[in-house]
Scaffold this motif. Structure first.
Motif, PDB file in Angstrom:
ATOM      1  N   ASP A  58       0.818  -1.309   0.053  1.00  0.00           N
ATOM      2  CA  ASP A  58       0.081  -0.040   0.072  1.00  0.00           C
ATOM      3  C   ASP A  58       0.916   1.256  -0.075  1.00  0.00           C
ATOM      4  O   ASP A  58       0.296   2.319  -0.389  1.00  0.00           O
ATOM      5  CB  ASP A  58      -1.113   0.142   1.122  1.00  0.00           C
ATOM      6  N   ILE A  59       2.162   1.229   0.258  1.00  0.00           N
ATOM      7  CA  ILE A  59       3.186   2.443   0.196  1.00  0.00           C
ATOM      8  C   ILE A  59       4.095   1.957  -0.658  1.00  0.00           C
ATOM      9  O   ILE A  59       5.057   3.041  -0.668  1.00  0.00           O
ATOM     10  CB  ILE A  59       3.393   2.968   1.558  1.00  0.00           C
ATOM     11  N   ARG A  80      13.678   8.827   8.139  1.00  0.00           N
ATOM     12  CA  ARG A  80      12.313   8.727   8.230  1.00  0.00           C
ATOM     13  C   ARG A  80      11.399   9.387   7.372  1.00  0.00           C
ATOM     14  O   ARG A  80      10.470   9.051   7.486  1.00  0.00           O
ATOM     15  CB  ARG A  80      12.149   8.509  10.034  1.00  0.00           C
ATOM     16  N   HIS A  81      11.732  10.301   6.962  1.00  0.00           N
ATOM     17  CA  HIS A  81      10.931  11.416   6.351  1.00  0.00           C
ATOM     18  C   HIS A  81      10.825  10.888   4.677  1.00  0.00           C
ATOM     19  O   HIS A  81      10.028  11.299   3.910  1.00  0.00           O
ATOM     20  CB  HIS A  81      11.218  12.941   6.506  1.00  0.00           C
ATOM     21  N   VAL A  82      12.205  10.569   4.427  1.00  0.00           N
ATOM     22  CA  VAL A  82      12.401  10.233   2.816  1.00  0.00           C
ATOM     23  C   VAL A  82      12.008   8.958   2.537  1.00  0.00           C
ATOM     24  O   VAL A  82      11.494   8.743   1.451  1.00  0.00           O
ATOM     25  CB  VAL A  82      13.747  10.439   2.396  1.00  0.00           C
ATOM     26  N   SER A  86       4.533   5.172   6.269  1.00  0.00           N
ATOM     27  CA  SER A  86       3.186   5.142   6.026  1.00  0.00           C
ATOM     28  C   SER A  86       2.920   6.549   5.312  1.00  0.00           C
ATOM     29  O   SER A  86       3.633   7.352   5.348  1.00  0.00           O
ATOM     30  CB  SER A  86       2.288   4.973   7.418  1.00  0.00           C
ATOM     31  N   GLU A  87       1.687   6.371   4.757  1.00  0.00           N
ATOM     32  CA  GLU A  87       1.167   7.632   4.145  1.00  0.00           C
ATOM     33  C   GLU A  87       0.906   8.954   5.313  1.00  0.00           C
ATOM     34  O   GLU A  87       1.156  10.059   5.087  1.00  0.00           O
ATOM     35  CB  GLU A  87      -0.221   7.482   3.537  1.00  0.00           C
ATOM     36  N   PHE A  88       0.474   8.385   6.638  1.00  0.00           N
ATOM     37  CA  PHE A  88       0.141   9.142   7.479  1.00  0.00           C
ATOM     38  C   PHE A  88       1.477   9.804   8.022  1.00  0.00           C
ATOM     39  O   PHE A  88       1.503  11.184   8.247  1.00  0.00           O
ATOM     40  CB  PHE A  88      -0.450   8.494   8.765  1.00  0.00           C
ATOM     41  N   ARG A  91       2.292  12.553   5.593  1.00  0.00           N
ATOM     42  CA  ARG A  91       1.193  13.856   5.662  1.00  0.00           C
ATOM     43  C   ARG A  91       1.600  14.623   7.265  1.00  0.00           C
ATOM     44  O   ARG A  91       1.751  15.939   7.368  1.00  0.00           O
ATOM     45  CB  ARG A  91      -0.139  13.536   5.833  1.00  0.00           C
ATOM     46  N   ASN A  92       2.008  13.923   8.136  1.00  0.00           N
ATOM     47  CA  ASN A  92       2.331  14.372   9.476  1.00  0.00           C
ATOM     48  C   ASN A  92       3.573  15.352   9.197  1.00  0.00           C
ATOM     49  O   ASN A  92       3.826  16.165   9.680  1.00  0.00           O
ATOM     50  CB  ASN A  92       2.499  13.231  10.455  1.00  0.00           C
ATOM     51  N   ALA A  93       4.558  14.691   8.744  1.00  0.00           N
ATOM     52  CA  ALA A  93       6.025  15.454   8.514  1.00  0.00           C
ATOM     53  C   ALA A  93       5.603  16.669   7.642  1.00  0.00           C
ATOM     54  O   ALA A  93       6.498  17.852   7.929  1.00  0.00           O
ATOM     55  CB  ALA A  93       7.188  14.561   7.623  1.00  0.00           C
ATOM     56  N   GLU A  94       4.678  16.683   6.512  1.00  0.00           N
ATOM     57  CA  GLU A  94       4.518  17.860   5.679  1.00  0.00           C
ATOM     58  C   GLU A  94       3.892  18.805   6.493  1.00  0.00           C
ATOM     59  O   GLU A  94       4.217  19.925   6.552  1.00  0.00           O
ATOM     60  CB  GLU A  94       3.756  17.552   4.636  1.00  0.00           C
ATOM     61  N   GLU A  95       3.053  18.602   7.490  1.00  0.00           N
ATOM     62  CA  GLU A  95       2.238  19.357   8.371  1.00  0.00           C
ATOM     63  C   GLU A  95       3.176  19.929   9.432  1.00  0.00           C
ATOM     64  O   GLU A  95       3.111  21.223   9.625  1.00  0.00           O
ATOM     65  CB  GLU A  95       1.097  18.877   9.118  1.00  0.00           C
ATOM     66  N   LYS A  96       4.044  19.150   9.952  1.00  0.00           N
ATOM     67  CA  LYS A  96       5.036  19.859  10.996  1.00  0.00           C
ATOM     68  C   LYS A  96       5.884  20.845  10.285  1.00  0.00           C
ATOM     69  O   LYS A  96       6.319  21.739  10.757  1.00  0.00           O
ATOM     70  CB  LYS A  96       5.632  18.568  11.616  1.00  0.00           C
TER      71      LYS A  96
END
Length: 162
Positions: A58-59, A80-82, A86-88, A91-96
């Motif tokens: 799924d990812i 861990r960001h690259v 998970s998709e989450f 999204r979480n890294a982008e928001e932070k």
């Protein structure tokens, strides 16, 4: 070096937060800095994980070379960001990152970055570590992840009350 009477050599890795390694250094430990991953290293790790079935289906699309390149440009060499789990996580890294940029003190742009007076968010700056020469791995200084972040912060600086 020996630590507090220990005769066993110790190899310790930690974040750049001095409180995590201060006692080791006081006891004579050699302090070296490890650079973040380079793009080609992350591409290789991502390809290996994908090829050997370590990435859930799924990812799997997050592990394409293009997707890894895009996240490297956005987040720098933090694995861990690259290479997310998970998709989450993406999204979480982008928001932070968005939040850290919007909430940072942009006046740091008026200061010398080598004086380390920059935002302490790894979503904005990361350590640059020279890997060649006589001072290889002995020094580090923060640098902005990419020119887009610098541009966004410059725009915010224009509206900051000095």
């Amino acid at each position: 070096p020996y630590f507090k009477g220990s005769i066993m050599p110790i190899f310790f890795t930690a974040s750049p937060n001095e409180s995590r390694y201060k006692e080791f250094v006081k006891s004579g430990a050699a302090k070296l800095y490890m650079p973040t991953y380079e793009r080609n290293e992350l591409l290789g790790i991502g390809a290996y994980l994908l090829k050997n079935g370590f990435v859930p289906e799924d990812i799997a699309h997050l592990y394409s070379a293009e997707s890894i390149r895009e996240r490297f440009e956005q987040f720098g060499g933090i694995i861990r960001h690259v290479l997310p789990i998970s998709e989450f996580a993406v999204r979480n890294a982008e928001e932070k990152q968005h939040s850290d940029i919007n909430n940072s003190d942009c006046r740091c742009l008026l200061l010398d970055i080598k004086r380390k007076e920059v935002p302490e968010s790894h979503f904005i700056t990361q350590y640059y570590v020279p890997t060649e020469g006589k001072d290889a791995f002995l020094e580090q200084y923060p640098d902005f992840i990419n020119s887009d972040i610098l541009s966004r912060m410059k725009k915010r600086l224009a509206v900051v009350a000095l």
